[in-house]
Design an enzyme around this catalytic site. Structure first.
Site, PDB file in Angstrom:
ATOM      1  N   CYS A 109       0.858  -0.945  -0.237  1.00  0.00           N
ATOM      2  CA  CYS A 109       0.050  -0.016  -0.056  1.00  0.00           C
ATOM      3  C   CYS A 109       1.108   1.192  -0.056  1.00  0.00           C
ATOM      4  CB  CYS A 109      -0.654   0.203   1.224  1.00  0.00           C
ATOM      5  SG  CYS A 109      -1.816  -1.399   1.510  1.00  0.00           S
TER       6      CYS A 109
ATOM      7  N   LYS B 245       0.546   5.510  -1.997  1.00  0.00           N
ATOM      8  CA  LYS B 245      -0.576   6.522  -2.034  1.00  0.00           C
ATOM      9  C   LYS B 245       0.056   7.775  -2.440  1.00  0.00           C
ATOM     10  CE  LYS B 245      -3.554   3.534   0.583  1.00  0.00           C
ATOM     11  NZ  LYS B 245      -4.401   3.362   1.599  1.00  0.00           N
TER      12      LYS B 245
ATOM     13  N   GLY C  10     -11.244   9.676   2.871  1.00  0.00           N
ATOM     14  CA  GLY C  10     -10.445   9.701   4.099  1.00  0.00           C
ATOM     15  C   GLY C  10     -10.595   8.878   5.096  1.00  0.00           C
TER      16      GLY C  10
ATOM     17  N   ASP D 244     -12.340   5.182   6.483  1.00  0.00           N
ATOM     18  CA  ASP D 244     -12.025   3.924   5.942  1.00  0.00           C
ATOM     19  C   ASP D 244     -12.882   3.465   4.884  1.00  0.00           C
ATOM     20  OD1 ASP D 244      -9.814   3.280   7.449  1.00  0.00           O
ATOM     21  OD2 ASP D 244     -11.218   3.072   9.157  1.00  0.00           O
TER      22      ASP D 244
ATOM     23  N   ASP E 257      -9.676  -1.165  -2.775  1.00  0.00           N
ATOM     24  CA  ASP E 257      -8.278  -0.869  -2.675  1.00  0.00           C
ATOM     25  C   ASP E 257      -7.737  -1.796  -3.732  1.00  0.00           C
ATOM     26  OD1 ASP E 257      -6.029   0.072  -1.490  1.00  0.00           O
ATOM     27  OD2 ASP E 257      -6.320  -1.068   0.386  1.00  0.00           O
TER      28      ASP E 257
ATOM     29  N   GLY F 256     -15.890  -8.108 -11.440  1.00  0.00           N
ATOM     30  CA  GLY F 256     -14.830  -7.629 -11.414  1.00  0.00           C
ATOM     31  C   GLY F 256     -14.198  -7.269 -12.931  1.00  0.00           C
ATOM     32  N   GLN F 257     -12.728  -6.813 -13.132  1.00  0.00           N
ATOM     33  CA  GLN F 257     -12.422  -6.569 -14.133  1.00  0.00           C
ATOM     34  C   GLN F 257     -10.891  -6.792 -14.260  1.00  0.00           C
ATOM     35  OE1 GLN F 257     -12.564  -5.970 -17.193  1.00  0.00           O
ATOM     36  NE2 GLN F 257     -12.076  -3.671 -18.093  1.00  0.00           N
TER      37      GLN F 257
ATOM     38  N   ASP G 270      -8.660   0.970  10.673  1.00  0.00           N
ATOM     39  CA  ASP G 270      -7.626   0.149  10.526  1.00  0.00           C
ATOM     40  C   ASP G 270      -6.420   0.524  10.157  1.00  0.00           C
ATOM     41  OD1 ASP G 270      -8.665   0.562   7.889  1.00  0.00           O
ATOM     42  OD2 ASP G 270      -8.118  -1.284   7.231  1.00  0.00           O
TER      43      ASP G 270
END
Lengths: 378, 378
Positions: B36, B39, B62, B64, B82, B157-158, B259
């Protein structure tokens, strides 16, 4: 920015230096792939999802959106996602196209109200700080404006670094059953209606030949002005939401519907045919094609460039393909012209499948209908 | 595959050749970024979303998840997405980690029932056909298994081609108000509780030094066995769903929760503090760290490798950080140990913000608590 301002922007063309980018900046160079034409894993995904139609109430991967019965009675979650690569050079327009393309999957199911959008963004590592701010800022503005036009808001998303510029979104709607149309009730005798002409892949690629000076334009002896005009036409229709088209599914009793994207008119017609309850064959006998794109396809070595006449040329944010009664189709065509200012066409008919196998075909004696641009300056 | 089988798999280690991949195949080489920690555009996104908290009922980018009041009374859509890059070499485990990481944003809001998941996948162009089938097949299996453990399904999905292997998902839940916890009611006097130790970035990177033979392990004089053990520990906790942790938010009257992911313990604590209604300061005075990771961080040139002791070292699928009363915290710790088989720790306290400015800080006399691995063979 309203519809007419979008058209003005398209007609003016994108000027990189006017927004602080290098004069030779070409957005579509920031990727090695283009548009939706990169769905490489369909077979794997199909293996993974054992059945396309899980039960009568739950439609899995394969049709346009997933439809999830909720724990709370009477409501369903309708959801779709898409991400792809830039196909036009104006990042603002790419933002609008991304939204129109994502939402089209909801619209194809008759859902007209999207409750939330998420934005997905992979930011090309090649962009320097200034370019990044311009490109991403413009993309986000286009994305947000289009979401606003669709009556929804962007309330989340994710951004990562990525070698290619990657653009996408997620559209979600929580609907009562009456807001959703069944898409599996096509009847023999129905006609097939299409709300945007095909030829998008030809238009985008021939414009790229021109812009990147590949020599292809000269080689095929193409007319630059007509290429630019077709590119403007396809830009407008990629930005155009299928929302009015979705509203009219309800008004005019559509029996089945889908949207035309990466697999082309025939590919999506075939997917839709296979999802029908009755044994039907979708026979396509008329191809409405963006003006001049049929000529380019014929001039290419195969005489069928991008498989345009085979019906498998990719579209991005293409039109809805709808099965409905002949008389409903006439009313639909009248109403969509009034609401959107653009026509729709009957492209074929629904026949009984003699062998019991649902499918779509292009009729051997299909006709080509050339669709001139309706967008003009001033 | 149940929890114990996942642990067995982690302890066995990933063997590329056993599943038909080249012996020296390293999944994490298929990307230039990791986890992650990428960002890059938060500021741009913040500009784009004028306010973080749009109104009392609608929480924007901003925090979760986004929370969208629906057109249908009494229900809200809670949604999160995500996508990121591989951090462990076993594609099956990466599938599980991806789901755990995506759903964690719902769990942080007290939502325990996800109604639908979408899968997002960018497939590295470098993979040959066989490698692609193994890697993507395993990833999908892990994704699907973890969704099943979470009581949800993957229904869309893709997939696109992309130079880097890109993994992600979307989680959505339609909830009644009672299913959602407010996350903005921290009270001075509350304690702060954390459900997974920190040090994930150190564990993943030091294991990568070992695996890719970068010379760093020798240079810093590190113990290979302890690195492997820490990597197993972090793999287990990244796979572990925060679902029981979310259930206990309701049982034990949590006042605020988030989280811990890319911005690290302090980063997320600070975001949470700023969202509180009362003027509060979150004071973190105890750092529970995966065993040996504190030693590695100290041995690095800065003495604070990956900013571990500053609290900004990135986690993927980290624990929940919760503000609640002292006595509730004791009961929470007892119950989570029983449900998950892993402990939780008090890491700090909520104080009144003397200057009225909500924030989180690491206390200057913080202690480090070393957390040994609880997973064992056989």
């Amino acid at each position: 920015m309203d519809k007419n301002e979008v058209i003005e922007r398209i007609l003016a063309g994108f000027n990189p230096s006017a927004c602080g980018l290098p004069e030779d900046f070409i957005l579509t160079k920031l990727t090695g792939a283009k548009g939706c034409g990169c769905k490489i894993l369909l077979q794997l995904l199909e293996n993974f999802n054992e059945t396309k139609v899980v039960d009568n109430d739950e439609i899995g991967i394969g049709l346009d959106s997933c439809v999830v019965p909720l724990r709370h009675d009477g409501f369903k979650l309708v959801q779709t996602t898409d991400f792809f690569y830039p196909l036009v050079d104006d990042p603002y327009l790419m933002g609008r196209i991304t939204v129109a393309n994502v939402l089209s999957d909801l619209y194809a199911m008759g859902v007209t109200e999207c409750d939330n959008m998420l934005m997905l963004l992979g930011v090309a590592a090649d962009l320097d700080g200034k370019q990044r701010d311009v490109v991403i800022g413009q993309f986000i503005k286009g994305f947000k404006d289009a979401a606003c036009c669709a009556g929804t808001k962007v309330r989340g998303g994710q951004t990562v670094k990525c070698p290619w510029l990657l653009l996408g979104g997620v559209g979600s709607a929580v609907v009562a059953d009456s807001e959703l149309r069944r898409v599996d009730a096509a009847q023999p005798g129905d006609v097939l209606l299409l709300t945007k002409p095909i030829g998008g892949q030809v238009a985008v690629n021939s414009y790229e030949w021109l812009k990147k000076k590949t020599g292809r334009v000269e080689e095929l002896g193409l007319d630059e002005k007509r290429i630019v005009r077709a590119f403007q036409q396809v830009s407008e229709q990629m930005c155009r939401l299928n929302r009015n088209a979705a509203r009219l599914l309800h008004t005019h009793n559509a029996h089945a519907s889908t949207d035309v994207t990466g697999f082309g008119l025939l590919g999506h017609a075939d997917n839709l045919a296979r999802a029908q309850q009755k044994p039907v064959c979708f026979v396509i006998d008329n191809l409405p094609i963006i003006e001049y794109m049929d000529e380019i396809a014929r001039k290419m070595p195969s005489g069928n460039g991008f498989n345009l006449f085979s019906g498998t040329s990719a579209e991005t944010s293409g039109g809805l393909l709808i099965a409905l009664k002949q008389e409903d189709a006439q009313n639909y065509i009248r109403d969509i012209a009034e609401l959107d200012g653009f026509p729709a066409w009957i492209v074929g008919r629904v026949e009984e499948a003699m062998d019991g196998v649902c499918k779509a075909v292009i009729h051997k004696d299909f006709s080509v209908q050339t669709i001139p641009s309706r967008i003009h300056s001033g």
